[in-house]
Design an enzyme around this catalytic site. Structure first.
Site, short mmCIF file in Angstrom:
data_model
loop_
_atom_site.label_atom_id
_atom_site.label_comp_id
_atom_site.label_asym_id
_atom_site.label_seq_id
_atom_site.Cartn_x
_atom_site.Cartn_y
_atom_site.Cartn_z
N LYS A 1 86.82 10.10 74.70
CA LYS A 1 85.52 10.79 74.51
C LYS A 1 84.41 9.95 75.16
O LYS A 1 84.64 9.33 76.19
CB LYS A 1 85.27 11.04 73.03
CG LYS A 1 86.46 11.71 72.35
CD LYS A 1 86.13 12.30 71.03
CE LYS A 1 87.41 12.82 70.38
NZ LYS A 1 87.18 13.64 69.23
N SER B 1 93.52 14.07 64.24
CA SER B 1 93.72 12.97 63.28
C SER B 1 95.17 12.47 63.27
O SER B 1 95.69 12.09 62.22
CB SER B 1 93.27 13.40 61.88
OG SER B 1 91.89 13.72 61.89
N HIS C 1 88.43 21.42 75.34
CA HIS C 1 88.39 20.65 74.09
C HIS C 1 87.37 21.31 73.15
O HIS C 1 86.35 21.82 73.61
CB HIS C 1 87.99 19.20 74.39
CG HIS C 1 88.15 18.32 73.20
ND1 HIS C 1 87.23 18.26 72.19
CD2 HIS C 1 89.16 17.49 72.84
CE1 HIS C 1 87.65 17.42 71.26
NE2 HIS C 1 88.82 16.94 71.62
N GLY D 1 89.04 14.60 64.30
CA GLY D 1 88.08 13.59 63.86
C GLY D 1 87.74 13.65 62.38
O GLY D 1 86.76 13.03 61.94
N ASN E 1 92.26 10.51 74.46
CA ASN E 1 90.91 11.01 74.75
C ASN E 1 89.88 10.01 74.23
O ASN E 1 89.61 9.94 73.04
CB ASN E 1 90.73 12.37 74.04
CG ASN E 1 89.36 12.97 74.28
OD1 ASN E 1 88.59 12.47 75.11
ND2 ASN E 1 89.05 14.03 73.56
N GLU F 1 85.16 20.19 71.32
CA GLU F 1 83.78 19.68 71.43
C GLU F 1 83.06 20.33 72.61
O GLU F 1 81.86 20.59 72.55
CB GLU F 1 83.80 18.15 71.55
CG GLU F 1 84.14 17.51 70.21
CD GLU F 1 84.84 16.16 70.28
OE1 GLU F 1 84.77 15.49 71.33
OE2 GLU F 1 85.47 15.79 69.28
N GLY G 1 92.53 11.09 69.72
CA GLY G 1 91.13 10.69 69.87
C GLY G 1 90.91 9.30 69.30
O GLY G 1 91.21 8.29 69.95
N GLU H 1 95.05 21.91 68.93
CA GLU H 1 94.16 21.04 68.17
C GLU H 1 93.35 21.89 67.18
O GLU H 1 92.30 22.42 67.55
CB GLU H 1 93.19 20.33 69.11
CG GLU H 1 93.84 19.43 70.11
CD GLU H 1 92.91 18.29 70.49
OE1 GLU H 1 93.27 17.14 70.26
OE2 GLU H 1 91.81 18.57 70.98
C1 PEP Z 1 90.61 14.86 70.01
O1 PEP Z 1 89.42 14.65 70.14
O2 PEP Z 1 91.22 15.50 70.87
C2 PEP Z 1 91.28 14.35 68.81
C3 PEP Z 1 92.49 14.77 68.56
O3 PEP Z 1 90.56 13.48 68.05
P1 PEP Z 1 91.09 12.71 66.74
O4 PEP Z 1 92.45 12.14 67.07
O5 PEP Z 1 90.07 11.64 66.51
O6 PEP Z 1 91.16 13.71 65.64
#
Ligand code: PEP
Length: 258
Positions: A11, A216, A98, A176, A9, A100, A237, A170
């Site tokens: 983003k 993460s 997601h 993040g 992703n 966000e 991400g 998630e």
């Molecule tokens: C995401 O945005 O789906 C995600 C998992 O981000 P990150 O890996 O940065 O935590």
């Protein structure tokens, strides 16, 4: 055997030229030396889809998806993009729900059900994101919370339709933040999700459903997370934005799957 998948992703990152150069470098770095079992799904901003679908055309193990789509197929929705448009530029997957999108754009379970339904007739496979907040987990309500997300956004689908869906667990507090869920927490939730889907749709569908972990995930923790029996890969991400941080995650899944 269930599909093994790493979804990247991006983003709202990478302009047109940077994204193209990055994707080309990634293709070179992921050139299958022998047999690659992990399927890779790049989820760039919309502007990249058309060009990247040409760049990736001959890559059997790298696919393209979008980060969002509208619930209608066309119409007066300024600034939005529809599932058939995404399909027409080579997307085969779409992220739905997601955190966000849920938090910053007020997307709720009912709307997400419509988006899932809108994607499927256009051969866009939804990658449906679910996961609880830190507060919900502190109260022990994480499984009930995720169940409600699945019931309200996915369980209206037929068995044939749900077989096209990928679920990404998630936890919001892990996205993040650098705080990864422990393998025990991840396995417990993935097992719970599989059993919810199995209860609703039967053993065969539950066993075949790919469930990805996101939050993460990085080169250091990927191997141990992907070793959990109900984890079929990751939604990545930050660590998907550089070749050097992304390739070891793909390698970790290939090692576990070998
Ligand atoms: C995401 O945005 O789906 C995600 C998992 O981000 P990150 O890996 O940065 O935590």
């Amino acid at each position: 055997m269930r599909a093994k998948i790493i979804a990247a992703n991006w983003k709202m990152n990478k302009g047109y030229h940077v994204g193209l150069t990055f994707a080309q470098a990634l293709v070179r770095a992921l050139e299958p030396p022998t047999h690659h079992s992990a399927q890779i799904i790049l989820l760039p901003p919309f502007i990249h889809l058309s060009t990247l679908s040409q760049t990736l055309a001959i890559q059997q193990h790298i696919h393209l998806g979008a980060q969002n789509c509208h619930q209608d197929a066309y119409g007066a929705f300024t600034g939005e993009i529809a599932a058939p448009m995404l399909r027409s530029v080579g997307a085969q997957y779409v992220l739905v729900g997601h955190s966000e999108r849920r938090q910053l754009f007020n997307e709720d379970n009912r709307l997400l059900a419509k988006k899932v339904t809108a994607a499927l007739p256009h051969a866009l496979k939804p990658i449906f994101c679910c996961g609880e907040s830190a507060e919900t987990r502190a109260e022990g309500g994480q499984e009930a919370f995720v169940k409600q997300q699945l019931v309200e956004s996915l369980f209206h689908l037929t068995a044939q339709q749900i077989a096209q869906v990928i679920i990404a667990y998630e936890p919001i507090w892990a996205i993040g933040t650098g705080k990864t869920a422990t393998p025990t927490e991840v396995q417990a939730m993935h097992q719970a999700i599989r059993s919810m889907v199995t209860q609703q749709y039967g053993e065969a569908i539950g066993q075949d459903l790919p469930i990805l972990y996101g939050g993460s995930c990085n080169a250091q923790n990927a191997h141990v997370l992907f070793s959990c029996p109900d984890v079929d890969g990751g939604l990545i991400g930050k660590a998907s934005l550089e070749v050097a941080s992304f390739v070891p995650i793909v390698n970790a899944l290939n090692e576990v799957a070998a």
